[in-house]
Scaffold this motif. Structure first.
Motif, PDB file in Angstrom:
ATOM      1  N   LEU A 511       1.013  -0.929  -0.141  1.00 46.36           N
ATOM      2  CA  LEU A 511       0.104   0.001  -0.085  1.00 46.36           C
ATOM      3  C   LEU A 511       0.791   1.225   0.074  1.00 46.36           C
ATOM      4  O   LEU A 511       0.520   2.268  -0.718  1.00 46.36           O
ATOM      5  N   ALA A 512       1.838   1.075   0.841  1.00 44.57           N
ATOM      6  CA  ALA A 512       3.108   2.341   0.998  1.00 44.57           C
ATOM      7  C   ALA A 512       3.509   2.707  -0.541  1.00 44.57           C
ATOM      8  O   ALA A 512       3.903   3.694  -0.946  1.00 44.57           O
ATOM      9  N   ALA A 513       3.724   1.555  -1.264  1.00 47.84           N
ATOM     10  CA  ALA A 513       4.240   1.759  -2.526  1.00 47.84           C
ATOM     11  C   ALA A 513       3.603   2.409  -3.694  1.00 47.84           C
ATOM     12  O   ALA A 513       4.065   3.168  -4.355  1.00 47.84           O
ATOM     13  N   VAL A 514       2.103   2.042  -3.484  1.00 50.61           N
ATOM     14  CA  VAL A 514       1.398   2.695  -4.294  1.00 50.61           C
ATOM     15  C   VAL A 514       1.080   4.195  -3.993  1.00 50.61           C
ATOM     16  O   VAL A 514       1.356   5.068  -4.861  1.00 50.61           O
ATOM     17  N   ILE A 515       1.062   4.391  -2.736  1.00 49.30           N
ATOM     18  CA  ILE A 515       0.921   5.812  -2.142  1.00 49.30           C
ATOM     19  C   ILE A 515       2.069   6.662  -2.628  1.00 49.30           C
ATOM     20  O   ILE A 515       2.165   7.959  -2.910  1.00 49.30           O
ATOM     21  N   LEU A 516       3.359   5.907  -2.297  1.00 53.47           N
ATOM     22  CA  LEU A 516       4.656   6.751  -2.322  1.00 53.47           C
ATOM     23  C   LEU A 516       4.770   6.926  -3.765  1.00 53.47           C
ATOM     24  O   LEU A 516       5.205   8.016  -4.220  1.00 53.47           O
ATOM     25  N   THR A 521      -1.397   5.707 -11.246  1.00 55.43           N
ATOM     26  CA  THR A 521      -0.393   5.854 -12.531  1.00 55.43           C
ATOM     27  C   THR A 521       0.284   4.560 -12.667  1.00 55.43           C
ATOM     28  O   THR A 521      -0.089   3.642 -11.730  1.00 55.43           O
ATOM     29  N   ILE A 522       1.090   4.320 -13.735  1.00 58.22           N
ATOM     30  CA  ILE A 522       1.654   3.278 -14.092  1.00 58.22           C
ATOM     31  C   ILE A 522       3.033   3.174 -13.445  1.00 58.22           C
ATOM     32  O   ILE A 522       3.641   2.347 -12.752  1.00 58.22           O
ATOM     33  N   ALA A 523       3.612   4.172 -13.722  1.00 50.98           N
ATOM     34  CA  ALA A 523       5.221   4.066 -13.250  1.00 50.98           C
ATOM     35  C   ALA A 523       5.083   4.476 -11.892  1.00 50.98           C
ATOM     36  O   ALA A 523       6.320   4.061 -11.010  1.00 50.98           O
ATOM     37  N   GLY A 524       4.458   5.155 -11.083  1.00 51.68           N
ATOM     38  CA  GLY A 524       4.379   5.548  -9.641  1.00 51.68           C
ATOM     39  C   GLY A 524       4.448   4.161  -9.006  1.00 51.68           C
ATOM     40  O   GLY A 524       5.570   4.228  -8.110  1.00 51.68           O
ATOM     41  N   PRO A 525       3.589   3.147  -8.943  1.00 52.25           N
ATOM     42  CA  PRO A 525       3.930   1.891  -8.151  1.00 52.25           C
ATOM     43  C   PRO A 525       5.143   1.158  -8.368  1.00 52.25           C
ATOM     44  O   PRO A 525       5.658   0.591  -7.551  1.00 52.25           O
ATOM     45  N   LEU A 526       5.689   1.260  -9.598  1.00 55.24           N
ATOM     46  CA  LEU A 526       6.729   0.596 -10.072  1.00 55.24           C
ATOM     47  C   LEU A 526       8.019   1.139  -9.256  1.00 55.24           C
ATOM     48  O   LEU A 526       8.840   0.512  -8.709  1.00 55.24           O
ATOM     49  N   ILE A 527       8.028   2.588  -9.229  1.00 55.38           N
ATOM     50  CA  ILE A 527       9.174   3.204  -8.680  1.00 55.38           C
ATOM     51  C   ILE A 527       9.253   2.947  -7.125  1.00 55.38           C
ATOM     52  O   ILE A 527      10.402   2.816  -6.292  1.00 55.38           O
ATOM     53  N   GLY A 528       7.766   3.195  -6.517  1.00 53.92           N
ATOM     54  CA  GLY A 528       7.713   2.998  -5.177  1.00 53.92           C
ATOM     55  C   GLY A 528       8.034   1.765  -4.785  1.00 53.92           C
ATOM     56  O   GLY A 528       8.707   1.807  -3.747  1.00 53.92           O
ATOM     57  N   ALA A 529       7.594   0.869  -5.329  1.00 51.16           N
ATOM     58  CA  ALA A 529       7.926  -0.771  -5.089  1.00 51.16           C
ATOM     59  C   ALA A 529       9.659  -0.780  -5.116  1.00 51.16           C
ATOM     60  O   ALA A 529       9.989  -1.754  -4.249  1.00 51.16           O
ATOM     61  N   ALA A 530      10.073  -0.363  -6.187  1.00 50.14           N
ATOM     62  CA  ALA A 530      11.675  -0.486  -6.354  1.00 50.14           C
ATOM     63  C   ALA A 530      12.456   0.116  -5.084  1.00 50.14           C
ATOM     64  O   ALA A 530      13.151  -0.563  -4.431  1.00 50.14           O
ATOM     65  N   LEU A 531      11.924   1.308  -4.674  1.00 50.29           N
ATOM     66  CA  LEU A 531      12.455   2.021  -3.696  1.00 50.29           C
ATOM     67  C   LEU A 531      12.281   1.176  -2.404  1.00 50.29           C
ATOM     68  O   LEU A 531      13.237   0.902  -1.585  1.00 50.29           O
ATOM     69  N   ILE A 555       5.993  10.700   6.492  1.00 47.47           N
ATOM     70  CA  ILE A 555       5.670  11.984   6.976  1.00 47.47           C
ATOM     71  C   ILE A 555       6.478  12.974   6.229  1.00 47.47           C
ATOM     72  O   ILE A 555       5.341  13.987   5.580  1.00 47.47           O
ATOM     73  N   LEU A 556       7.533  12.858   5.842  1.00 43.16           N
ATOM     74  CA  LEU A 556       8.237  13.911   4.814  1.00 43.16           C
ATOM     75  C   LEU A 556       7.454  13.916   3.708  1.00 43.16           C
ATOM     76  O   LEU A 556       7.204  14.916   2.877  1.00 43.16           O
ATOM     77  N   LEU A 557       7.097  12.486   3.034  1.00 36.29           N
ATOM     78  CA  LEU A 557       6.393  12.543   1.805  1.00 36.29           C
ATOM     79  C   LEU A 557       4.980  13.334   1.748  1.00 36.29           C
ATOM     80  O   LEU A 557       4.847  14.120   0.706  1.00 36.29           O
ATOM     81  N   MET A 558       4.369  12.883   2.884  1.00 38.17           N
ATOM     82  CA  MET A 558       2.820  13.715   3.137  1.00 38.17           C
ATOM     83  C   MET A 558       3.230  15.135   3.055  1.00 38.17           C
ATOM     84  O   MET A 558       2.148  16.032   2.662  1.00 38.17           O
ATOM     85  N   ARG A 559       4.107  15.608   3.773  1.00 36.74           N
ATOM     86  CA  ARG A 559       4.313  17.137   3.915  1.00 36.74           C
ATOM     87  C   ARG A 559       4.601  17.783   2.629  1.00 36.74           C
ATOM     88  O   ARG A 559       4.208  18.856   2.474  1.00 36.74           O
ATOM     89  N   PHE A 560       5.571  17.104   1.708  1.00 41.36           N
ATOM     90  CA  PHE A 560       6.145  17.825   0.511  1.00 41.36           C
ATOM     91  C   PHE A 560       5.579  17.209  -0.739  1.00 41.36           C
ATOM     92  O   PHE A 560       5.548  18.188  -1.706  1.00 41.36           O
ATOM     93  N   LYS A 561       5.263  15.864  -0.988  1.00 37.70           N
ATOM     94  CA  LYS A 561       4.835  15.499  -2.270  1.00 37.70           C
ATOM     95  C   LYS A 561       3.452  14.473  -1.769  1.00 37.70           C
ATOM     96  O   LYS A 561       3.690  13.265  -1.997  1.00 37.70           O
ATOM     97  N   PRO A 562       2.330  14.985  -1.266  1.00 43.48           N
ATOM     98  CA  PRO A 562       1.368  14.237  -0.910  1.00 43.48           C
ATOM     99  C   PRO A 562       0.585  13.466  -2.257  1.00 43.48           C
ATOM    100  O   PRO A 562      -0.159  12.584  -2.089  1.00 43.48           O
ATOM    101  N   GLY A 564       2.475  11.980  -4.481  1.00 40.98           N
ATOM    102  CA  GLY A 564       3.166  11.030  -4.812  1.00 40.98           C
ATOM    103  C   GLY A 564       4.435  11.274  -5.686  1.00 40.98           C
ATOM    104  O   GLY A 564       4.316  12.434  -6.094  1.00 40.98           O
ATOM    105  N   LEU A 565       5.476  10.481  -6.011  1.00 44.41           N
ATOM    106  CA  LEU A 565       6.666  10.686  -6.854  1.00 44.41           C
ATOM    107  C   LEU A 565       6.066  11.132  -8.193  1.00 44.41           C
ATOM    108  O   LEU A 565       6.674  11.728  -9.071  1.00 44.41           O
ATOM    109  N   VAL A 566       5.194  10.191  -8.498  1.00 46.28           N
ATOM    110  CA  VAL A 566       4.729  10.435  -9.969  1.00 46.28           C
ATOM    111  C   VAL A 566       3.125  10.539 -10.081  1.00 46.28           C
ATOM    112  O   VAL A 566       2.333   9.456  -9.757  1.00 46.28           O
ATOM    113  N   ALA A 567       2.762  11.626  -9.940  1.00 49.14           N
ATOM    114  CA  ALA A 567       1.270  12.156  -9.938  1.00 49.14           C
ATOM    115  C   ALA A 567       0.684  12.316 -11.182  1.00 49.14           C
ATOM    116  O   ALA A 567       1.049  13.002 -12.109  1.00 49.14           O
ATOM    117  N   ASP A 568      -0.809  11.763 -11.330  1.00 45.49           N
ATOM    118  CA  ASP A 568      -1.246  12.187 -12.416  1.00 45.49           C
ATOM    119  C   ASP A 568      -1.994  13.774 -12.349  1.00 45.49           C
ATOM    120  O   ASP A 568      -1.918  14.248 -11.145  1.00 45.49           O
TER     121      ASP A 568
END
Length: 600
Positions: A511-516, A521-531, A555-562, A564-568
């Motif tokens: 779940l965190a990989a999808v949100i991160l 998106t397609i690329a988002g969960p792939l990047i989140g899961a890899a990290l 916490i930092l992600l929700m503060r600066f990039k709520p 996600g890394l790759v957002a629609d």
């Protein structure tokens, strides 16, 4: 007669820099500091070879020195782009000074971390040679010069304090019309981007000691933030959309080349596990990202597929004396997971929000406890209880044995590399299924349900039926990946399928990989899961603090990039509505001031 001026109001003037220096002086200081940092990487940083990476050689950077060198080079290039040099101006379509600040700060962070690590490992600052001090002083000077540069102006009112200005520097850049490139150059750029991505991913997996990996994370994190502020991801996505087939082929070619870059079978195994994690996260993205259903027991569907494939693999530890060919085992795993998805979803999907999350969490625990009790003592002897299904044989597909090495074009493909390529094929299939589903009428209905189920139902959408379809499809994709996981790991045990824990994938990390990465998106969960898979694998010494660091990162992600890394676009608008409203109010205020002055 008074004339009213209704012409377009120009962008806001650049804000005052954090450090008051003339623009020319700030640029020269940044260039000089970066150059000094670069020179320092070619000198010895320590006299002892006990620190990993061998930083004792003069004239040949190694280990953490290469990361500092990379950061200094990028800082130089982006600073020079501010002079309007035609070839380098292409680097900063979204802003010149903010990327320089982030790159300089990343270089300073990597250098200071390297100096601190050398001091801790070897026992004091006395172990630092002049090269380390030269690079440290140079990186500090470059950072001072970068923060003396004025703020980039895109119509926003500059913040009143330094912290808010730094937050502004992390925001996405305003749209800017890029300089046109010939078609062949655009294709070359797309190819270069995916080649660079392959290099970074392969380099990260190939790192052998934690000090270098932490420095790698610092450098990559600030570099990607700088690229985002410069507008390069937006420009690359525009080119990829224009040359979609070329981009897809380049991405596939880069992924296929990965196992050929690895000489250690252990690193190729990590790559295969990352693909399994990423594929399952993409399946969960159907449920969470498209349909908006919070599923906290999703890893159970991965377990259903893995157990099904293992039980029909022909292993001696299976309760069934059958051996399916792999294609049949994979379909059986997907079908079993789909069936369980329907069985669990039919009575529970009328629930919403937290209630649905609790029910799915319960299902995940029920699955784990059930396979634990099917041991012949507390239940039928089917799954061997805590021992699991072991000795799962390697796959043999059309005479190609994935369990042995193969020589291909002068390269040796190990067992892990064979499974990586197989999992890559599965990932491509899952990506195609996700993309076609998201772009279909059903996908648009899922998004409508996610945004407002009541309004979607009022428009004639059968919410229950469509949510059940999303649940079943997500479960089938997880079972599909589980069939490969069973053969890759040789065994399937209940401990692999928990809600949370140190072993990935589990439901919480999925779940965190999808949100991160970015929901929907397609690329988002792939990047989140890899990290989320790669970082714990490389920083095993921090396993006791893994959940603490994980929570801090969220916490930092929700503060600066709520978003996600790759957002629609929809998520970006939703999470930055306040910023856009403030910018709109500033623009209206500026326009009103211009009209008032013209009237006067």
């Amino acid at each position: 007669m008074t004339t009213t001026n209704l012409t377009k109001t120009p962008d806001a003037a650049p804000g005052a820099p954090l450090i008051p220096l003339p623009l020319g002086t700030a640029r020269i200081l940044t260039l000089a500091g970066s150059a000094v940092t670069l020179v320092g990487t070619f000198l010895a940083w320590t006299w002892s070879q006990d620190f990993p990476g061998n930083l004792t050689v003069t004239g040949y950077p190694g280990g953490l020195q290469t990361l500092t060198l990379t950061g200094a080079l990028l800082t130089l290039l982006f600073t020079l782009s501010g002079y309007g040099i035609k070839g380098l101006r292409w680097l900063t379509p979204g802003g010149t000074h903010s990327p320089v600040r982030l790159l300089a700060l990343g270089t300073l962070g990597t250098t200071l971390f390297a100096m601190a690590a050398i001091s801790v490992v070897l026992g004091g600052l006395i172990n630092l040679d002049p090269g380390a001090w030269i690079s440290g002083v140079g990186a500090l000077a470059a950072t001072v010069g970068a923060f003396a540069l004025p703020e980039d102006a895109h119509g926003e009112t500059p913040a009143a304090n330094g912290w808010e200005r730094f937050r502004q520097s992390l925001k996405a850049p305003a749209p800017n019309t890029p300089e046109p490139l010939p078609g062949w150059a655009e294709i070359l750029v797309i190819t270069g981007v995916f080649a660079a991505g392959l290099f970074v991913f392969a380099y990260g997996i190939d790192i052998e000691y934690p000090e270098l990996f932490i420095g790698f994370l610092i450098t990559v994190g600030f570099t990607f933030a700088a690229f985002g502020k410069a507008g390069l991801p937006r420009r690359t996505s525009q080119l990829a959309g224009k040359h979609r087939k070329v981009a897809m082929l380049a991405a596939l070619a880069a992924a296929i080349c990965f196992p050929f870059t690895q000489t250690n079978d252990q690193y190729a195994l990590i790559g295969a596990q990352v693909l399994i994690f990423a594929t399952v996260a993409l399946g969960l993205n159907v449920v969470v990202g498209l349909a908006g259903l919070l599923d906290l027991g999703y890893v159970a569907f991965l377990g259903v597929g893995a157990y099904t494939a293992a039980l029909v693999s022909g292993t001696a530890s299976s309760a069934f004396d059958v051996k399916f060919p792999f294609w049949a085992a994979a379909l059986a795993g997907a079908a079993a997971s789909l069936l369980f998805g329907v069985i669990i979803g039919a009575p529970t999907l009328r629930l919403r929000g937290d209630y649905l999350a609790i029910v799915t969490l319960g299902f995940g625990e029920i699955f784990r406890i059930t396979v634990l009790n099917l041991n012949g003592k507390t239940g039928p002897d089917i799954t061997n209880g805590s021992n699991g299904v072991t000795n799962v044989p390697d796959l043999n597909i059309f005479g190609f044995d994935l369990g042995i090495q193969h020589d291909v074009l002068g390269f040796t493909l190990t067992r892990s590399a064979n499974y990586f390529l197989l999992m890559l094929l599965f990932t491509v299939i899952v990506v195609l299924v996700f993309r076609r589903s998201a772009e279909s009428r059903i996908g648009r209905a899922w998004v409508a349900i996610r945004e407002d189920e009541t309004a979607a139902t009022a428009m004639g959408i059968n919410g229950f039926r469509l949510k059940l379809m999303a649940f079943a499809l997500g479960a089938a994709l997880a079972g599909f990946a589980g069939s490969v996981q069973a053969h890759l790991g040789y065994s399937v045990t209940p401990e692999q399928y928990q809600f949370a824990g140190s072993v990935a994938p589990n439901s919480a990390f999925l779940l965190a990989a999808v949100i991160l990465g970015g929901m929907g998106t397609i690329a988002g969960p792939l990047i989140g899961a890899a990290l989320l898979y790669l970082i714990p694998a490389k920083l095993a010494f921090m396993q006791d603090y893994q959940l603490v660091l994980f929570g801090l990162a969220l916490i930092l992600l929700m503060r600066f990039k709520p978003e996600g890394l790759v957002a629609d676009r929809r998520k970006k608008l939703e999470f930055h509505e306040t910023d856009q409203q403030a910018a709109s109010d500033d623009a209206l205020t500026g326009a009103g001031t211009g009209v008032a002055k013209a009237g006067a």
